[in-house]
Write a protein that holds these residues in place. Structure first.
Motif, PDB file in Angstrom:
ATOM      1  N   PHE A 167     -61.838  24.029  74.889  1.00 44.66           N
ATOM      2  CA  PHE A 167     -63.280  24.225  75.070  1.00 44.66           C
ATOM      3  C   PHE A 167     -64.104  23.175  74.350  1.00 44.66           C
ATOM      4  O   PHE A 167     -65.270  22.944  74.690  1.00 44.66           O
ATOM      5  CB  PHE A 167     -63.695  25.632  74.612  1.00 44.66           C
ATOM      6  CG  PHE A 167     -64.048  25.750  73.153  1.00 44.66           C
ATOM      7  CD1 PHE A 167     -65.341  25.524  72.712  1.00 44.66           C
ATOM      8  CD2 PHE A 167     -63.070  26.088  72.216  1.00 44.66           C
ATOM      9  CE1 PHE A 167     -65.671  25.639  71.368  1.00 44.66           C
ATOM     10  CE2 PHE A 167     -63.390  26.204  70.882  1.00 44.66           C
ATOM     11  CZ  PHE A 167     -64.690  25.975  70.444  1.00 44.66           C
ATOM     12  N   PHE A 168     -63.511  22.524  73.337  1.00 48.77           N
ATOM     13  CA  PHE A 168     -64.238  21.490  72.598  1.00 48.77           C
ATOM     14  C   PHE A 168     -64.114  20.128  73.268  1.00 48.77           C
ATOM     15  O   PHE A 168     -64.907  19.231  73.012  1.00 48.77           O
ATOM     16  CB  PHE A 168     -63.709  21.416  71.162  1.00 48.77           C
ATOM     17  CG  PHE A 168     -64.458  20.439  70.290  1.00 48.77           C
ATOM     18  CD1 PHE A 168     -65.697  20.771  69.766  1.00 48.77           C
ATOM     19  CD2 PHE A 168     -63.926  19.191  70.010  1.00 48.77           C
ATOM     20  CE1 PHE A 168     -66.405  19.866  68.976  1.00 48.77           C
ATOM     21  CE2 PHE A 168     -64.620  18.284  69.217  1.00 48.77           C
ATOM     22  CZ  PHE A 168     -65.858  18.628  68.696  1.00 48.77           C
ATOM     23  N   THR A 169     -63.135  19.973  74.152  1.00 52.19           N
ATOM     24  CA  THR A 169     -62.882  18.676  74.790  1.00 52.19           C
ATOM     25  C   THR A 169     -63.642  18.595  76.109  1.00 52.19           C
ATOM     26  O   THR A 169     -63.222  19.176  77.109  1.00 52.19           O
ATOM     27  CB  THR A 169     -61.371  18.498  75.047  1.00 52.19           C
ATOM     28  OG1 THR A 169     -60.655  18.722  73.830  1.00 52.19           O
ATOM     29  CG2 THR A 169     -61.070  17.102  75.563  1.00 52.19           C
ATOM     30  N   THR A 170     -64.745  17.883  76.100  1.00 49.87           N
ATOM     31  CA  THR A 170     -65.621  17.833  77.282  1.00 49.87           C
ATOM     32  C   THR A 170     -65.528  16.502  78.031  1.00 49.87           C
ATOM     33  O   THR A 170     -66.395  16.191  78.843  1.00 49.87           O
ATOM     34  CB  THR A 170     -67.085  18.079  76.861  1.00 49.87           C
ATOM     35  OG1 THR A 170     -67.477  17.065  75.923  1.00 49.87           O
ATOM     36  CG2 THR A 170     -67.250  19.449  76.225  1.00 49.87           C
ATOM     37  N   ASP A 171     -64.476  15.725  77.782  1.00 45.94           N
ATOM     38  CA  ASP A 171     -64.368  14.407  78.415  1.00 45.94           C
ATOM     39  C   ASP A 171     -64.363  14.489  79.933  1.00 45.94           C
ATOM     40  O   ASP A 171     -65.046  13.718  80.611  1.00 45.94           O
ATOM     41  CB  ASP A 171     -63.096  13.692  77.939  1.00 45.94           C
ATOM     42  CG  ASP A 171     -63.138  13.333  76.469  1.00 45.94           C
ATOM     43  OD1 ASP A 171     -64.227  13.458  75.871  1.00 45.94           O
ATOM     44  OD2 ASP A 171     -62.097  12.933  75.912  1.00 45.94           O
ATOM     45  N   LEU A 172     -63.596  15.428  80.486  1.00 43.45           N
ATOM     46  CA  LEU A 172     -63.506  15.546  81.940  1.00 43.45           C
ATOM     47  C   LEU A 172     -64.845  15.949  82.542  1.00 43.45           C
ATOM     48  O   LEU A 172     -65.280  15.380  83.553  1.00 43.45           O
ATOM     49  CB  LEU A 172     -62.433  16.563  82.319  1.00 43.45           C
ATOM     50  CG  LEU A 172     -62.302  16.871  83.820  1.00 43.45           C
ATOM     51  CD1 LEU A 172     -62.011  15.603  84.614  1.00 43.45           C
ATOM     52  CD2 LEU A 172     -61.210  17.908  84.063  1.00 43.45           C
ATOM     53  N   ILE A 173     -65.517  16.917  81.913  1.00 46.67           N
ATOM     54  CA  ILE A 173     -66.811  17.359  82.426  1.00 46.67           C
ATOM     55  C   ILE A 173     -67.836  16.229  82.343  1.00 46.67           C
ATOM     56  O   ILE A 173     -68.625  16.017  83.274  1.00 46.67           O
ATOM     57  CB  ILE A 173     -67.316  18.588  81.646  1.00 46.67           C
ATOM     58  CG1 ILE A 173     -66.364  19.771  81.850  1.00 46.67           C
ATOM     59  CG2 ILE A 173     -68.720  18.975  82.096  1.00 46.67           C
ATOM     60  CD1 ILE A 173     -66.216  20.214  83.287  1.00 46.67           C
ATOM     61  N   SER A 174     -67.838  15.491  81.241  1.00 51.12           N
ATOM     62  CA  SER A 174     -68.763  14.365  81.106  1.00 51.12           C
ATOM     63  C   SER A 174     -68.491  13.317  82.182  1.00 51.12           C
ATOM     64  O   SER A 174     -69.421  12.716  82.727  1.00 51.12           O
ATOM     65  CB  SER A 174     -68.628  13.736  79.717  1.00 51.12           C
ATOM     66  OG  SER A 174     -68.990  14.659  78.720  1.00 51.12           O
TER      67      SER A 174
END
Length: 259
Positions: A167-174
């Motif tokens: 949930f803390f890793t937003t690389d894909l969403i960004s």
């Protein structure tokens, strides 16, 4: 604004289906008070250990909740992104100038529908990035409060654990957000006056819609990630987005600096 009030406001302003997915901050605060207010709960005692175990159990449960929700949304967004790309290609191949059944009217009508869906898609992804930031911040604050009031040492190991969570890793969403904006630039070019008018109309009409929620999320992200005198190793970096640019940042052809 204290975090508890900010979190409550954020929950009210997000999508209805997301409201029970945020941090149970109030319940965690009650456990902190339970541990810190009882004189008999001395550090190292059996009672203290049980109370701390209850607090840690709830923290771990919350992290599992965040991960399950975030990964589900992330998977849906990947599928949604592919579907939107396929829809664009299908419309161009069918009604575009070089399509099998060229029709400027049909092409514009279908593209208008897709454009609206892309705007909604973009908005929901921004809301998910905000979800990650708000919950991380809540965990950091409740752990800091726990250590301060109980003399415990939970914050450092827990935050280190959180930094590795899905949930803390937003690389894909960004990445999807940027691709979404690139698609809007490439497929749906618009004049500045038209985009400004659309933003104004969306703000007026969509009082409870994605647009309003996204602007609120951007404001929350900016507040949480603003630099302060208490900045530390595990603090989120400042967003560096002036208040006056918040609305402009969501204009359809403008990038949103969320990474």
């Amino acid at each position: 604004m204290k975090f508890g009030k900010r979190l409550k406001q954020q929950i009210q302003e997000t999508l209805p289906g997301w409201r029970d997915k945020f941090l149970s901050y109030k319940e965690l605060k009650k456990l902190v008070r339970l541990v810190s207010s009882a004189p008999m709960l001395l550090n190292g005692s059996l009672e203290y250990g049980k109370a701390e175990e209850q607090f840690v159990y709830l923290l771990n449960s919350e992290i599992e909740k965040f991960n399950a929700f975030f990964m589900e949304q992330e998977e849906d967004f990947v599928i949604w992104h592919k579907e939107l790309q396929h829809r664009i290609k299908r419309v161009i191949d069918t009604w575009g100038p070089n399509g099998s059944q060229p029709s400027d009217a049909d092409c514009k009508a279908e593209m208008a529908k897709i454009r609206k869906d892309i705007v909604d898609f973009h908005g929901e992804m921004v809301l998910l990035v905000n979800y990650s930031i708000v919950n991380y911040t809540g965990l950091a604050k409740i752990l800091k409060k726990y250590d301060k009031r109980t003399g415990g040492l939970l914050r450092l190991p827990f935050i280190q654990k959180v930094l590795e969570q899905p949930f803390f890793t937003t690389d894909l969403i960004s990445k999807l957000v940027k691709e979404c904006e690139s698609t809007i630039d490439a497929v749906f070019p618009a004049e500045e006056e038209q985009r400004t008018r659309e933003v104004r109309e969306a703000t007026t009409v969509a009082e409870e819609g994605i647009f309003r929620n996204t602007v609120a999320a951007l404001q929350t992200m900016q507040e949480i990630r603003r630099g302060s005198s208490t900045y530390g190793h595990f603090s989120l970096p400042p967003l560096n987005l002036p208040d006056s640019e918040l609305i402009q940042s969501f204009q359809l052809n403008s990038p949103i600096p969320i990474v």
